[in-house]
Scaffold this motif. Structure first.
Motif, mmCIF file in Angstrom:
data_model
loop_
_atom_site.group_PDB
_atom_site.id
_atom_site.type_symbol
_atom_site.label_atom_id
_atom_site.label_comp_id
_atom_site.label_asym_id
_atom_site.label_seq_id
_atom_site.Cartn_x
_atom_site.Cartn_y
_atom_site.Cartn_z
ATOM 1 N N TRP A 1 0.835 -1.217 0.000
ATOM 2 C CA TRP A 1 0.000 0.000 0.000
ATOM 3 C C TRP A 1 0.862 1.256 0.000
ATOM 4 O O TRP A 1 0.466 2.296 -0.536
ATOM 5 C CB TRP A 1 -0.973 -0.007 1.177
ATOM 6 N N HIS A 2 2.100 1.174 0.586
ATOM 7 C CA HIS A 2 3.024 2.311 0.481
ATOM 8 C C HIS A 2 3.395 2.555 -0.985
ATOM 9 O O HIS A 2 3.436 3.693 -1.454
ATOM 10 C CB HIS A 2 4.297 2.026 1.277
ATOM 11 N N GLN A 3 3.680 1.439 -1.680
ATOM 12 C CA GLN A 3 4.075 1.565 -3.083
ATOM 13 C C GLN A 3 2.927 2.079 -3.946
ATOM 14 O O GLN A 3 3.126 2.863 -4.872
ATOM 15 C CB GLN A 3 4.570 0.210 -3.592
ATOM 16 N N VAL A 4 1.709 1.630 -3.637
ATOM 17 C CA VAL A 4 0.537 2.089 -4.391
ATOM 18 C C VAL A 4 0.348 3.595 -4.210
ATOM 19 O O VAL A 4 0.113 4.341 -5.164
ATOM 20 C CB VAL A 4 -0.727 1.325 -3.956
ATOM 21 N N MET A 5 0.462 4.068 -2.961
ATOM 22 C CA MET A 5 0.303 5.499 -2.707
ATOM 23 C C MET A 5 1.397 6.303 -3.396
ATOM 24 O O MET A 5 1.149 7.379 -3.965
ATOM 25 C CB MET A 5 0.324 5.775 -1.203
ATOM 26 N N GLY A 6 2.636 5.797 -3.357
ATOM 27 C CA GLY A 6 3.724 6.494 -4.030
ATOM 28 C C GLY A 6 3.519 6.567 -5.528
ATOM 29 O O GLY A 6 3.739 7.604 -6.161
ATOM 30 N N THR A 7 3.069 5.443 -6.116
ATOM 31 C CA THR A 7 2.808 5.424 -7.558
ATOM 32 C C THR A 7 1.674 6.370 -7.929
ATOM 33 O O THR A 7 1.750 7.115 -8.922
ATOM 34 C CB THR A 7 2.461 3.990 -8.006
ATOM 35 N N ALA A 8 0.601 6.360 -7.118
ATOM 36 C CA ALA A 8 -0.531 7.255 -7.383
ATOM 37 C C ALA A 8 -0.101 8.712 -7.270
ATOM 38 O O ALA A 8 -0.494 9.570 -8.071
ATOM 39 C CB ALA A 8 -1.674 6.958 -6.420
ATOM 40 N N GLY A 9 0.711 9.022 -6.248
ATOM 41 C CA GLY A 9 1.193 10.395 -6.084
ATOM 42 C C GLY A 9 2.039 10.836 -7.257
ATOM 43 O O GLY A 9 1.910 11.969 -7.743
ATOM 44 N N ALA A 10 2.906 9.951 -7.728
ATOM 45 C CA ALA A 10 3.745 10.281 -8.883
ATOM 46 C C ALA A 10 2.888 10.510 -10.135
ATOM 47 O O ALA A 10 3.146 11.426 -10.929
ATOM 48 C CB ALA A 10 4.763 9.164 -9.131
ATOM 49 N N ALA A 11 1.839 9.683 -10.301
ATOM 50 C CA ALA A 11 0.952 9.837 -11.459
ATOM 51 C C ALA A 11 0.205 11.164 -11.394
ATOM 52 O O ALA A 11 0.053 11.868 -12.401
ATOM 53 C CB ALA A 11 -0.028 8.667 -11.521
ATOM 54 N N LEU A 12 -0.296 11.525 -10.187
ATOM 55 C CA LEU A 12 -0.997 12.793 -10.036
ATOM 56 C C LEU A 12 -0.067 13.969 -10.298
ATOM 57 O O LEU A 12 -0.454 14.956 -10.929
ATOM 58 C CB LEU A 12 -1.599 12.899 -8.626
ATOM 59 N N LEU A 13 1.169 13.870 -9.801
ATOM 60 C CA LEU A 13 2.136 14.944 -10.040
ATOM 61 C C LEU A 13 2.433 15.087 -11.529
ATOM 62 O O LEU A 13 2.503 16.204 -12.056
ATOM 63 C CB LEU A 13 3.428 14.652 -9.265
ATOM 64 N N ALA A 14 2.579 13.956 -12.213
ATOM 65 C CA ALA A 14 2.835 14.000 -13.656
ATOM 66 C C ALA A 14 1.643 14.606 -14.395
ATOM 67 O O ALA A 14 1.801 15.423 -15.315
ATOM 68 C CB ALA A 14 3.134 12.593 -14.169
ATOM 69 N N ALA A 15 0.415 14.214 -13.981
ATOM 70 C CA ALA A 15 -0.784 14.763 -14.628
ATOM 71 C C ALA A 15 -0.885 16.259 -14.399
ATOM 72 O O ALA A 15 -1.209 17.028 -15.309
ATOM 73 C CB ALA A 15 -2.029 14.052 -14.090
ATOM 74 N N TRP A 16 -0.627 16.683 -13.151
ATOM 75 C CA TRP A 16 -0.684 18.126 -12.846
ATOM 76 C C TRP A 16 0.355 18.886 -13.669
ATOM 77 O O TRP A 16 0.081 19.967 -14.192
ATOM 78 C CB TRP A 16 -0.425 18.338 -11.362
ATOM 79 N N THR A 17 1.564 18.309 -13.816
ATOM 80 C CA THR A 17 2.610 18.962 -14.602
ATOM 81 C C THR A 17 2.183 19.106 -16.060
ATOM 82 O O THR A 17 2.378 20.158 -16.688
ATOM 83 C CB THR A 17 3.915 18.150 -14.521
ATOM 84 N N VAL A 18 1.574 18.067 -16.614
ATOM 85 C CA VAL A 18 1.123 18.118 -18.008
ATOM 86 C C VAL A 18 0.034 19.169 -18.191
ATOM 87 O O VAL A 18 0.065 19.976 -19.130
ATOM 88 C CB VAL A 18 0.610 16.731 -18.454
#
Length: 381
Positions: free
Chosen positions: A38-55
Motif C-alpha cells: 500500500w506504500h508503493q501504491v500510494m507512491g505510484t498514485a502520487g507520482a501519477a498525479l504529479l505528472a498529470a498536474w505537470t502536463v
C-alpha cells in the motif's frame, strides 16, 4: 501438490507490488525499512498525479503563449497587408495623375475630382470627431499661395494632400482598432462578437457595404472609396470595442504581488491537487481592494470557504468575486466605478494567510483573471 502450488501462487497485485526493503546505514548501524504494497501504491498514485498536474499546467501555460503569439502574428499580418494595399493605391494614383495631366482637358477633370474628394473627406473628418489625437493628425496642409506653381501643379498638390489625409485616417483607425482587437484576444474573447453592429456612424459610410456602392454614393473613384470604407469600418469597430472594454474587468484589483495563479495546483491545506478558480494576491492586512470594472454589487457577506466576500455584476454575462476580505465597504445594489474601493485584504474563510482571492466569471464559467489583466495592461500601454 498441484492444488497447493496454485493456492500459493501470488496474485497480479502481489507480483507488481511485493514487499520491498530499503536499507539505511548510519556508520555500522544498518536498518531495514519495509515498503509494503500500500506504500508503493500510494507512491505510484502520487507520482501519477504529479505528472498529470505537470502536463495540465504546462499545457495551460503553452496555450496562453500560443494565444498571445497568434494575436501578435495576426496584427502584424494585418499591418503588412494594409501597407501593401496603401502602396498599391498610391502607385495607381500616381499613374492616374500622370495620365490625366498628359491628356487634353485633364485640368478641368482633375479639378472636379478634387472637389468631389474634398466633399467625401469632409465626411471622413466628421467621423473622427472626438477621437483623441485625430484633430492634430488630420489637419490639412496649407500650401503657400505665393509659390510659383501652375494651376495643374496646384491641383495635383491638393490631390496628393488628400491622399495623405486619407492615408493618415486609415492608419489611425486601423491602429486603434487593432490594439483593441488584440486586447480582446489576450483576454480570450472574440473581438468580432463585441464589435458586431459597430457604433452607428450613420450616413452613406454605413449604408454602403462595398467600395463600388460607396464610390457611386460619394461620386468619387473606387480606390478612394475603398480607403474611406476601410477607415470607416475600423473606426466603427474601435468605437464599439472601446465602449465594451470600459465595462469589462480589465483593471487590477490590487497592486499586491501574485502568489497563486488560475488552474490546477496543490491545495495548501491537504497538499492534494485541486482546481483553483481564481488568482491570489498577497499583501499587508487591510490593503485596499478595488473594483476591476464598473458594475452593481450583487453579493456582500460570508460564503463557505471564501470568508467575507464581495461579488459585482458587470453586465454582458461578466461577474467578479473578491474573497477572504477583512472588511467590506459596499452594499448590495450599490453601483460602483472601476477602481473604487470595495473592501480590505484579510484572511477570513479557508485561508492560510492575508491575501485576496480574485475570480472572473463569464456566462457562469470561471475564467483566467491573468488574461483579463494582461489585456488591461496592453490597453494602458
Amino acid at each position: 501438490m498441484t492444488d497447493d502450488s496454485e493456492a500459493k501462487k501470488p496474485s497480479w497485485f502481489q507480483r507488481k507490488f511485493p514487499v520491498r526493503y530499503l536499507y539505511l546505514r548510519t556508520g555500522d548501524d544498518v536498518r531495514a525499512v519495509a515498503l509494503k504494497p500500500w506504500h508503493q501504491v500510494m507512491g505510484t498514485a502520487g507520482a501519477a498525479l504529479l505528472a498529470a498536474w505537470t502536463v495540465v499546467a504546462s499545457t495551460g501555460f503553452t496555450l496562453d503563449l500560443l494565444t498571445q503569439t497568434q494575436a501578435d502574428q495576426a496584427m502584424n499580418r494585418a499591418r503588412a497587408m494594409a501597407e501593401r494595399t496603401n502602396a498599391d493605391l498610391r502607385a495607381r494614383l500616381d499613374t492616374a495623375v500622370v495620365r490625366m495631366t498628359a491628356t487634353s482637358g485633364s485640368l478641368e477633370e482633375l479639378a472636379h475630382m478634387v472637389e468631389r474628394r474634398h466633399v467625401a473627406l469632409t465626411q471622413v473628418m466628421t467621423m473622427f470627431q472626438g477621437v483623441e489625437g485625430a484633430e492634430q493628425l488630420l489637419t490639412p496642409t496649407v500650401s503657400d499661395p505665393d509659390a510659383p506653381l501652375t494651376p495643374t501643379q496646384r491641383i495635383v498638390g491638393v490631390r496628393m494632400d488628400q491622399e495623405t489625409l486619407i492615408d493618415r485616417a486609415e492608419r489611425l483607425a486601423q491602429g486603434r482598432a487593432e490594439r483593441l482587437r488584440l486586447a480582446f484576444r489576450l483576454a480570450g474573447l472574440n473581438p468580432a462578437a463585441y464589435a458586431a453592429g459597430g457604433a452607428g456612424l450613420g450616413g452613406p459610410l454605413v449604408t454602403a457595404d462595398d467600395p463600388r456602392a460607396l464610390a457611386a454614393i460619394l461620386d468619387v473613384d473606387e480606390p478612394f472609396a475603398a480607403r474611406i470604407l476601410n477607415a470607416s469600418t475600423d473606426l466603427s469597430d474601435m468605437r464599439a470595442l472601446t465602449s465594451v472594454s470600459a465595462s469589462l474587468p480589465f483593471a487590477r484589483p490590487t497592486d499586491a504581488r501574485v502568489t497563486s495563479g488560475f488552474g490546477l495546483r496543490f491545495d495548501p491545506f491537504n497538499a492534494r491537487p485541486a482546481y483553483h478558480q481564481g488568482q491570489d494576491f498577497a499583501g499587508p492586512l487591510n490593503t485596499p481592494i478595488l473594483s476591476t470594472a464598473p458594475g452593481i454589487v450583487s453579493f456582500v457577506g460570508v460564503r463557505s470557504g471564501y470568508g467575507n466576500t464581495v461579488e459585482i455584476d458587470h453586465g454582458r454575462g461578466f461577474k467578479t468575486r473578491y474573497a477572504h476580505l477583512n472588511a467590506t465597504s459596499v452594499r448590495v445594489g450599490q453601483r460602483v466605478a472601476v477602481g473604487q474601493r470595495i473592501g480590505a485584504m484579510g484572511t477570513t474563510g479557508r485561508s492560510t494567510g492575508v491575501h485576496l482571492h480574485y475570480e472572473v466569471w463569464m456566462d457562469g464559467r470561471a475564467q483566467n483573471p491573468a488574461r483579463f489583466m494582461r489585456a488591461g495592461d496592453h490597453l494602458v500601454q
